[in-house]
Design an enzyme around this catalytic site. Structure first.
Site, PDB file in Angstrom:
ATOM      1  CG  ASP A  21      -2.408   1.094   0.829  1.00 36.80           C
ATOM      2  OD1 ASP A  21      -2.356   1.316   0.207  1.00 36.80           O
ATOM      3  OD2 ASP A  21      -3.143   0.843   2.406  1.00 36.80           O
ATOM      4  CG  ASN A  69      -7.259  -2.877  -6.863  1.00 39.24           C
ATOM      5  OD1 ASN A  69      -6.260  -3.421  -6.070  1.00 39.24           O
ATOM      6  ND2 ASN A  69      -7.490  -2.088  -5.442  1.00 39.24           N
ATOM      7  CB  SER A 197      -7.951  -4.096   2.110  1.00 41.99           C
ATOM      8  OG  SER A 197      -7.851  -2.860   2.862  1.00 41.99           O
TER       9      SER A 197
END
Length: 246
Positions: A21, A69, A197
């Site tokens: 990240d 994404n 996540s």
């Protein structure tokens, strides 16, 4: 003494999972487009893979592209797909040099055909390597994976290939994409975010979490070794008490 020298090789985590990240923020801090951060992040991947192979970590799984994404701006998604193709093509020889086997998990069929073809080719070319298995989580979602596993078992039950009472944790795990690897003992997330996540939710039931403020393009071997040293200072009890372990 560096962190590498502090590592107890007899107590290495066999499997490390990473959430990479901070690429976008790293690029923004330098006045660059987000794609520049993703490109720079590839250098970190190379360094961490080499670090794992060097000290003897057998499995490394990195969260390369989540199902969420796909909701990013189309320009960024296209750039990520192009970068993925280029990286696979450019790094296969390096993986072989370091005796690293390439693997992938996720909804691979949803990727562009060029990505699928190059990924399969690289996996085949590195299939005999034994030092470390590098798994790319691509178009991956833990909830997707769990639902798919449930569907597989439901079909087997409907076809009378399995009795419902025979479905155990072990049987359920056998339907997951990670069936051929141990659960991760250590999960590292960069950039200061403190969440997982939708990543390996089933597999990380007893994983140790390590969060660092370092943005992914700045994360290097020494940062990896520091995370492992921190992991080795922890007591992993799995529901027991300290006295039982000692």
């Amino acid at each position: 003494m560096g962190f590498k020298e502090q590592i107890d090789k007899s107590r290495l985590p066999e499997h490390i999972a990473i959430i990479m990240d901070g690429n976008g923020r790293w690029a923004k801090n330098q006045g660059k487009f987000r794609s520049f951060g993703h490109e720079s992040g590839v250098l970190s991947v190379k360094d961490i893979v080499e670090g794992c192979a060097d000290i003897g970590v057998k499995y490394l799984t990195i969260y390369a592209f989540s199902t969420e994404n796909w909701n990013r701006p189309i320009e960024e998604v296209n750039a990520l797909m192009e970068l993925l193709i280029a990286t696979i093509n450019n790094e296969t020889d390096t993986l072989n040099k370091n005796n690293v086997r390439l693997n992938a998990i996720g909804d691979i069929a949803s990727l562009p055909q060029k990505c699928i073809d190059d990924l399969k080719s690289a996996m085949e070319e590195t299939s005999k390597n034994t030092s470390c298995t590098l798994t790319l989580a691509l178009s991956y979602s833990a909830r997707w994976e769990i639902v798919e596993a449930a569907k597989k078992l439901a079909r087997q039950a409907l076809d009378q290939k399995i009795n419902i009472d025979e479905i155990t944790e072990k049987v359920f795990s056998s339907q997951l994409t990670t069936v051929d690897m141990p659960d991760p003992e250590l999960m590292i997330r960069t950039s200061g975010e403190h969440r997982i996540s939708n990543y390996l939710l089933w597999q990380m039931a007893y994983t140790e979490f390590y969060f660092t403020e370092t943005l992914w393009p700045d994360f290097r071997k020494e940062d990896l070794f520091e995370a492992i040293v921190d992991y080795q200072k922890r007591e992993r009890r799995f529901g027991k008490i300290s006295e039982q372990l000692n």
